[in-house]
Each structure stands twice: as C-alpha cells, then as structure tokens.
Scaffold this active site. Structure first.
Site, mmCIF file in Angstrom:
data_model
loop_
_atom_site.group_PDB
_atom_site.id
_atom_site.type_symbol
_atom_site.label_atom_id
_atom_site.label_comp_id
_atom_site.label_asym_id
_atom_site.label_seq_id
_atom_site.Cartn_x
_atom_site.Cartn_y
_atom_site.Cartn_z
ATOM 1 N N ASP A 78 0.840 -1.189 0.000
ATOM 2 C CA ASP A 78 0.000 0.000 0.000
ATOM 3 C C ASP A 78 0.880 1.245 0.000
ATOM 4 O O ASP A 78 1.851 1.328 0.759
ATOM 5 C CB ASP A 78 -0.893 -0.027 1.247
ATOM 6 C CG ASP A 78 -1.882 1.104 1.293
ATOM 7 O OD1 ASP A 78 -2.768 1.141 0.415
ATOM 8 O OD2 ASP A 78 -1.777 1.948 2.192
ATOM 9 N N GLU A 91 1.583 0.281 -4.958
ATOM 10 C CA GLU A 91 1.101 1.551 -5.492
ATOM 11 C C GLU A 91 2.273 2.532 -5.555
ATOM 12 O O GLU A 91 2.802 2.915 -4.506
ATOM 13 C CB GLU A 91 0.012 2.123 -4.590
ATOM 14 C CG GLU A 91 -1.259 1.304 -4.533
ATOM 15 C CD GLU A 91 -2.256 1.890 -3.541
ATOM 16 O OE1 GLU A 91 -3.362 2.260 -3.967
ATOM 17 O OE2 GLU A 91 -1.912 1.978 -2.344
#
Length: 642
Positions: A330, A361
C-alpha cells in the site's frame, strides 16, 4: 530524534526479537535502546474482561547488547499473554505490545506467546505454494468479509465473513447445487491469485462485537492476523490456525495468495513502535510533526536501519509461517527504494522465493520527508528498483474508463476514444517511456481498471453514462465492461481485477466504502447468478483462458512489444510477436471504441475468431475471415490464424 541521532542508535541484526517459545522456556527480546529499564508482564488472558483474568508474573529484563533487552522465563508459556513496561530517563513510562508479537488477544492489546506448530490446520506441513506460470498470472482482489458474508453464499453461518468462509469447496447459491459461490466459483473463474485486503491486525474494528467493518488500512500489530475474521478473537491461536486454513484452502484450489501489506504507516500516532523507541519509527518534519504522506499522520521511516529490518523481518515471517505467495504494498512510494530491494532480496533467498510476487502503489497520499538521500519507490525510481517489483499503472486505469477522481470523466471504452493514445502505449506495458517512466520488463506493470479504492468499474461506467439504476443489466454498460476487461487481458503486463468486477459489482455509487456497511461491500452472489451478469462472467472466463493458452500476450518472457497495425481513427490493432515464420496460431487483436461497427483490413492469411467482443474462448468459432473484417461496436476482437 533527527536522522543523525537515529543512525547513532545501535543496530541489532539477530533473528530472535519477540517471544521465542519452546516447551521448556520462552526467551523474550525487545529492541529499545533508549529505555532505562524494561519489565515483562505476564497475564492469563488477553483482556481484563475475560473469565479468569489475572496478572501472572512480572520479570525484570536485562540489557543484552545492541539496544536489546532480554529475559528467559522457564516453563511452557504457550497461550500466556504479555506486555512490556518501559521506563525512560525523562521519567515517563509506556506499556507496549511486542512489535514482534505473533499472536494477540482480543483487539490486539496484549501479545500472546504461541507454539506455532500447534496452531496449524490439519496437513499444514504438506501445504505448498502452487506453481503458476508467469504468463498466466491474473490477480483477483477481495476483502475477507466481503467474500462470504452474503446470506445466500451457501457458507455455514458461523463462517460467513470469516477466514473459514474460504474453506468449503462446494458452496452454491442458497445451497441449490447449481450456481457456484465463493471458492467453488473462484476456482472456475480462471484467475491465478487472490489478493486479500489487509489481514494483519488492524485497529478500528472491535473484535469483541459482531458486525464491525473496515477495509483494514489501519494497522495495529503487523505480525498478527486480524481477530474479527476469526471465529474466536479471544484465543490468539484460533486466528492463526484459521488464517492458515484459508490460505491452505486457496492453495488446494490451485490459487496463490497475495497479502496487501500496509507498512507505510501505523494507525495510531502513539503506536507500539513509537512507544518502544520514541522519535525513531516515524518520519517528521523539521518542526517535529509527523509527516502525513499516508493520510494518517504517521509515516514509518523505512530508510532507518531498524525500521528497514522490521519490514524485512515481517515480510519473511508471513512468507515462511503463512506460505504467502505475494505481497502488495500500500502506498509503496512511502517506502524507500533500498528497503524495497532489501525485501525482494530477502524473499529471493527463501526456497522458491523468486516466485513470490512483489508489487505496489507507486504513489503517496501526501508529502513525506525521506532522510539521508533515500529515494521513494515511485515510477520515477524504476531504474533503481528491482525489475521484479511491480507497480499499479494508473495511466492504464484512467485511459481505459476515465479518471478516478472525476466521476463524469470518460475513457477509451465509454466515450473518449481519443484516450487511445495512452491505450496504445498500455498495450506494450508502457515500455516506450511515453509517460516519463520506463518499465524494464512487461510484468512489472499491473494492468487494471478497478480496485477497492474509488468506484467499482460498473459504478464508474454508470456515472459517466448517467445511469442511476445500478441493478439494471444495461446493455451499453455490459459492452463497456467487456471491452475494459478485454483490453486488460490483451495488454502486456499482469492483469488485476476487483472481486466482482466480472459480474458488474456495484456499491450503488459509494466510492469509498472503507467503513462499511457490509451490506454495501459484500459480494452479492445472487447478482453473480443473474443470467445477464453470468454472461459477463463467462466473457472474463473465456478471456482468461485465451491468455493462458497464448503466453506471448503477457510479454512475461521478454517478448518484444507487439507489432502495431495502421488503422484509421482511434481503432487499435496489433499482432503479438511470435517466433518463426509459421503463421498458424498467430493472433491479431483489434479494439473498436466507436459506437458503430467499423471495417478493418486483416493481415494476410486465414483467420477465425477467439473473441468477438461478446463471446470469448480458446476454441475458434464463426466463419473463416480473409482480407477484412467488420468489428462490433465498443469491442475487443481476437483472431487466430489457421
């Protein structure tokens, strides 16, 4: 504590932090170099509200070098709960759950000593990661509760929304024996990996009460499974056993398991980590405030030596003890490049570790303050990151169906064919460097159009089209949905889907359902079985089968960029490169974003359809084609040479 002060703290390189259990004794070790004294407190239960709650003993820990405090307690402590009480030179004290705790009581407020071998489901020792060819990889993202919470899922009521909801192999809609649900459905779909939204212990769901919900991006205990997904949150070994049982069931079905990890921040500013070594674990601005690149105000300083070690140790722990097949990071740009590469190298050193996936990400949620010249792991750092660390490609996502931050903004499949410029580059996994980043190999690129964040694909298409009835099986939206999937599955790179995308999953326009309700988030298995949406699922299934049957579509083995055909307007056509001169088995792919049929010329040879925009599969169908072909409106067409 500034960068220089942090680097002057002693580094401990041992692999024995935490509570190391054996039948005869347990050794407790904590890295707390700025503490002046530490006590270990033992308890009978994980909370004071449980029957039999009592403090059992307190033991003074001793300095053991390199900033570590240690104590050995004789006897079998399996199932005993514990805390550390730290004292600091300025006079303040802090109660701390062991950052290396492997189990915990309800709500994660006390660590638990655990015999990991005793917390195994049957036959866990025989569990193996499935062997999945690189070209076949396709990821399906789901939240544990969403998967089986639907009362129509066919899963036993006590297991709905739990780890154990993944275990039954033959569930059907309301037990009708006809319409597969949950694992029975998933193993037929054709995806290869299940990405689980966070399953390590998070802070905001009360594990002692039913009905709580959160996506889980609020980490509390990094090495402990979340208790609300277990059938018993009070006994720490239960969540460990049931989490493993879930993974085992997915492996038995031939599916890899990817863990969504939130190592960029802790939920609480006053976290266990920060309490242990105040000022060390989190990044700060010059004024002393914690940086907010995560959106939660407490970024972890991955570039600091013991933070980096903690992240590496935690990933290795999940890989070894839970047989995890991959890690999704994340807000990966909040981790520095050296830390990400260190994690990759540590995984590679495990038996079979080179097959464990890593991607994340490549952005942040705000500004941060990396120290010591550290580089963030964003798309600008692809030259320095291992080429086996992948990244989500928001450029593909937004080009295909419109920008995620503007509900009305259209993309290539739903009214903005001019986005074809970017789609053209997505076909080759952006290796041309068109957007200022250049992947070194195609499988670094995670190709997707929807994930848990923002609108579901169906809701985004409905927003652009101004459709307010999310339950209606609108023919235009179904066609756009099929085309989006067709693009993702014919572009080079690794395809990724939000669970239920393949049956038009809707959250009725809620673009940020992170706190629930479960009725909005759960997979609607009745919707999946409606004929119109089941046909959409069949299209995904057929496209996934084509991808498996024609490895060169993925670009996973160093294939060249596809050969682009010269076509009018915003039509796109390409031929995936193939070896040799034999045309038999060669593919040609066409995208038509227009609302009308369009004629295209064909390469020389004789062709038949594998996909016509509505139907897809590995068995050629329809009449033989030569010279030219009329494409269906808003469609992906795949032909194979005969």
């Amino acid at each position: 504590m500034n960068w220089q002060q942090a680097c002057e703290l002693p580094y401990y390189g041992g692999a024995d932090l935490g509570a190391t259990w054996s039948p005869a004794q347990t050794v407790f070790k904590l890295w707390a170099p700025t503490a002046s004294a530490v006590e270990l407190q033992l308890f009978a239960t994980g909370t004071d509200q449980e029957p039999g709650a009592a403090g059992l003993a307190e033991h003074t820990m001793q300095p053991a070098g390199d900033g570590v405090w240690s104590v050995t307690v004789p006897g079998n402590l399996n199932g005993v709960y514990y805390l550390y009480q730290l004292h600091f030179p300025d006079g303040h004290t802090a109660a701390v759950v062991d950052p290396y705790a492997r189990a915990a009581g309800a709500n994660g407020q006390r660590g638990m000593v655990i015999d990991l071998d005793a917390a195994q489901p049957d036959d866990w020792a025989e569990d193996r990661r499935p062997s999945i060819p690189a070209h076949a990889r396709a990821v399906w993202e789901v939240h544990v509760a969403d998967f089986s919470a639907d009362e129509h899922s066919g899963v036993p009521e006590a297991w709905r929304g739990k780890y154990m909801g993944f275990v039954p192999e033959d569930t059907t809609l309301d037990g009708d024996g006809e319409h597969p649900t949950c694992l029975n459905y998933l193993k037929r779909l054709g995806v290869t990996h299940v990405q689980l939204q966070p399953i390590f212990d998070f802070a905001t769901v009360d594990e002692t009460r039913p009905g709580g919900y959160n996506w889980g991006y609020d980490p509390l205990n990094y090495n402990v499974p979340e208790g609300s997904f277990s059938t018993d949150a009070f006994h720490g070994e239960v969540r460990v056993r049931e989490c493993r049982a879930m993974i085992q069931a997915l492996h038995r079905a031939g599916l890899g398991v990817i863990m969504d990890v939130v190592y960029n921040h802790t939920y609480h500013t006053d976290s266990w980590l920060e309490r242990t070594v105040p000022g060390y674990w989190n990044r700060r601005w010059a004024n002393g405030n914690m940086t907010n690149g995560s959106g939660c105000g407490d970024d972890l300083a991955s570039e600091r030596p013991m933070v980096r070690k903690y992240l590496v140790d935690s990933v290795l722990y999940w890989a070894r003890e839970y047989h995890i097949d991959g890690f999704r990071f994340d807000l990966m740009a909040l981790e520095d490049v050296d830390t990400m590469n260190a994690i990759r190298a540590a995984l590679d050193a495990l038996p079979g570790g080179q097959e464990i996936l890593m991607y994340g990400e490549p952005w942040t949620g705000g500004g941060t303050n990396l120290e010591g010249g550290a580089r963030p792991s964003d798309k600008r750092a692809l030259d320095a990151l291992s080429d086996r660390i992948g990244f989500f490609c928001d450029d593909t996502r937004d080009a295909v169906k419109g920008n995620v931050f503007d509900a009305a903004n259209a993309g290539y499949v739903n009214g903005a064919p001019q986005c074809g410029y970017d789609v053209l580059h997505a076909v080759a996994a952006w290796r041309s460097g068109a957007r200022g980043f250049r992947p070194r190999q195609a499988m670094q690129v995670v190709q997707y159009v929807s994930a848990h964040d923002n609108f579901t694909l169906w809701d985004k298409l409905a927003a652009v089209a101004r459709r307010g009835d999310y339950d209606a099986a609108d023919s235009d939206l179904l066609g756009q949905n099929r085309m989006a999937a067709g693009i993702c599955l014919t572009c080079q790179g690794m395809p990724f889907f939000q669970a239920g995308e393949e049956f038009g999953r809707t959250k009725y326009g809620d673009h940020n359902s992170y706190q629930g309700p479960l009725s909005t988030n759960r997979l609607d298995w009745r919707r999946a079985c409606r004929p119109e949406f089941a046909a959409l699922t069949s299209f995904y299934r057929g496209m996934l089968a084509i991808r498996r049957a024609y490895p060169r579509l993925a670009g996973a083995y160093g294939e060249q960029e596809p050969f682009i055909l010269a076509l009018p307007g915003w039509l796109i056509g390409f031929v995936p490169e193939t070896e040799g001169n034999d045309p038999v088995g060669q593919l040609v792919v066409y995208y038509n974003p227009e609302r009308t049929r369009q004629w295209v010329s064909l390469p020389s040879g004789t062709w038949r359809r594998l996909c016509d925009g509505t139907h897809a599969g590995t068995t050629p169908f329809g009449p033989l084609c030569r010279d030219a072909l009329e494409l269906e409106p808003r469609s992906v067409t795949i032909l194979v040479a005969e």
